[in-house]
Design a protein around this motif. Sequence first.
Motif, PDB file in Angstrom:
ATOM      1  N   ILE A 148       0.837  -1.199   0.000  1.00  0.00           N
ATOM      2  CA  ILE A 148       0.000   0.000   0.000  1.00  0.00           C
ATOM      3  C   ILE A 148       0.878   1.257   0.000  1.00  0.00           C
ATOM      4  O   ILE A 148       0.642   2.206  -0.747  1.00  0.00           O
ATOM      5  CB  ILE A 148      -0.936   0.003   1.229  1.00  0.00           C
ATOM      6  N   VAL A 149       1.928   1.227   0.826  1.00  0.00           N
ATOM      7  CA  VAL A 149       2.824   2.379   0.923  1.00  0.00           C
ATOM      8  C   VAL A 149       3.579   2.587  -0.400  1.00  0.00           C
ATOM      9  O   VAL A 149       3.738   3.714  -0.870  1.00  0.00           O
ATOM     10  CB  VAL A 149       3.811   2.198   2.106  1.00  0.00           C
ATOM     11  N   ALA A 150       3.997   1.483  -1.011  1.00  0.00           N
ATOM     12  CA  ALA A 150       4.716   1.590  -2.284  1.00  0.00           C
ATOM     13  C   ALA A 150       3.798   2.156  -3.363  1.00  0.00           C
ATOM     14  O   ALA A 150       4.173   3.058  -4.117  1.00  0.00           O
ATOM     15  CB  ALA A 150       5.248   0.221  -2.707  1.00  0.00           C
ATOM     16  N   GLY A 151       2.570   1.620  -3.431  1.00  0.00           N
ATOM     17  CA  GLY A 151       1.611   2.128  -4.411  1.00  0.00           C
ATOM     18  C   GLY A 151       1.331   3.599  -4.173  1.00  0.00           C
ATOM     19  O   GLY A 151       1.302   4.403  -5.101  1.00  0.00           O
ATOM     20  N   GLY A 152       1.163   3.961  -2.912  1.00  0.00           N
ATOM     21  CA  GLY A 152       0.895   5.348  -2.557  1.00  0.00           C
ATOM     22  C   GLY A 152       2.046   6.248  -2.966  1.00  0.00           C
ATOM     23  O   GLY A 152       1.846   7.358  -3.457  1.00  0.00           O
TER      24      GLY A 152
END
Lengths: 295, 417
Positions: free
Chosen positions: B307-311
């Motif tokens: 999620i953090v990478a996508g964000g």
Amino acid sequence: MELKFEDLTKKFAGFTAVDHINLVMTNGVYGLLGVNGAGKTTLMRMLCTLLEPSSGTITYNGNNIFKMDSEYRKRLGYLPQEFGFYPEFTVKDYLLYIAAIKGIRSTVARKRVRELIAKVGLSKAADRKMKKLSGGMKRRAGVAQAMLNNPEILVLDEPTAGLDPNERIRFRNLISELSEERLVLLSTHIVSDIEYIANEIWLMKDGTIMHKGTADEIINSMPENVWQCFVEKGMVSEYMKRYKISNMKAEPQGVELRIISLEKPSEDARRIEASLEDVFLYYFGEKAGDEDAAV
Amino acid sequence: MCSYIILEKRQVMKMLRFEIKKVFCTFKNKMAVVLLLVILVAVSMLTMNRVEYTDSEGNHISGMLGARSLRAEKKKWKGEITEDVLEAVVRENEAINNSPEALSDDIAEQDKAYAKKQGISGIAELINNAYSEWRDYNYFAIDNVSAKEAKRVYERRVSNLKTYLESGEETFTDSEKNYLIRQYEDLHTPFYYDYTDGWSALLQNISTFILVLALIIGFLVSGIFSSEFQTKADAIFFSAKLGRSRAVLSKMGAGFLITTVFYIIFMLLYTLVVLAALGTDGANCPIQMDMWRSVYNITFLQAYLLIVAGGYVGTLFAATLSMLASAMTRSTATAIIVPFIVLCAFPFLSRVITLPGICSFFPDQLLEIYITLKDFVLVELGGKVVNVIAVIIPIYALACLLLEPILYRVYKKAQVS
Ligand SMILES: Nc1ncnc2c1ncn2[C@@H]1O[C@H](COP(=O)(O)OP(=O)(O)O)[C@@H](O)[C@H]1O
Ligand SMILES: [Mg+2]
């Protein structure tokens, strides 16, 4: 060093701001004189690689300045007519930043910034934010940034516009001090700015250079004469209709007029020596500069 | 030569520092940072309050204290959720249901009964899921499940999927169906039970926080390129020696650094605050404990990282587009709007017109990975079925990379008249 404009032209949506200009510059001070809208700024922006010409070239020692790119710009100092800065930066930071984008090494930059701040008389304001400076101080910071890289070519666009008379004199002195050993192109619509410091004056009108030469050569290029005469107050408007009046002075016994005309405008008129102001009026049809330009 | 390179480097760093200073010395950007801090505090508080606990007196406690008690309750059941455990949970549930508190008509008494179920709630949820209709979660399914049936929870997960796929209610291709079944069968069982509510709460609010973070970062970088024109500093900038080369690079560097550093710092702050308050336990539990139907066989920690990478990629993409707009239009206002269009208008658009295929590739999806994890969004690439997250993250990372030279060229060639 030689800078050369060849057939230099700039068109904006069909309007020609600079029209086939051919000129050569070497070291010395060049005064670009013309009314607002003559194309001075446009010409200078092309010289500073800010605007690409519509046609024609500018060469530095035979090389196209746009091809030379940073090789050319490293020799350039430019004070734009209306220039902005980073309002929250202090004078010192502002100059250090410009030094950085001019590719000046940090150690050299710090020394240079200190020297120039002193030279333009901003020592006391060095840590003041740019937005807190007066108009004249801003202009001086502008001159300092232009000088950071000790430019071979210094382009000053209306450096004295909007300054008060005292500041204008100080500025003129500063400029003539900085003009040594480099090429300076200074534009103005105020004759007195360049009358004495320019080695060569260019009269620009509607995108073209209509006359160039030394102040004397330009004065001699005027095909008409300058006369001085006294007229009664009531006659002034009559004269204004008929002649170009370059100056008017009210005296107790009447009005002293300075008239540009091929023929003697009246019996008692006395022929006098033409000045650059007269020439400006003759060519541009309007008075040179604003009121405080007389200083 | 070497010292020359060092000097050059120092100079770029110097320009970079000034560019960053330009960004943060403006009043509106200082305010944006303050706003971001306020939002960080607000979202952290909301997230913390997502964890609730009912004590033996029937009182509701939320936040840090609640989390502490809930954690203790769940820890009692910590360990692999084997068939024996499932059986034991059904029994425990039944016992509580038959207790005097549960049978009482008094709501306060019922709350006391509920309080006793909190330790097994995570496992009970699995059983509920296994015995609920496909898209219709039944809170009380466990009440009608026998101890014997409870053992079949993991099996039911796969068989429910198969039933759904055979029902004809969906539109998956055969290879997609095979992919889904394979993923389901590959999931490691038995699950490991632990208190996961800290991670769970963290992930539930993270998309909102990332969106705010992305918009504010977009706001911060929106003026990097346009401000030279708007402050009329352009004439001096572009007539300087490096004004059309390294000075442009330093602006791009400033934009990238601000985006990255802000993202990392604020993500870390949010994560640390929430997990410090709610507990880091359960990082290695499967996300299916939270998202029963997910096809992603990953842990809470892995889901968080995804999620953090996508964000981050989404934020970088929006920021880069904002900077491109800033350079092209020379208007900070336009540049500020760009991240809103990219991250907010697209989801709105997808609600107005249905473009199911394309919508899952819109950049806003990078910020919605939490939701995507729950869904079956698949793509067939060259005959191979992959999940959409594996596609959009690299695509947009590549897009950011490709936008950089465009941004450089646009700015480098700027005409100042
Ligand atoms: N970007 C532009 N677009 C259209 N016209 C322009 C632009 N810049 C300058 N001009 C026009 O070109 C003419 C010359 O302008 P300028 O070079 O600024 O003259 P000066 O500096 O002598 O006052 C003016 O008529 C001005 O309106
Ligand atoms: Mg001008």
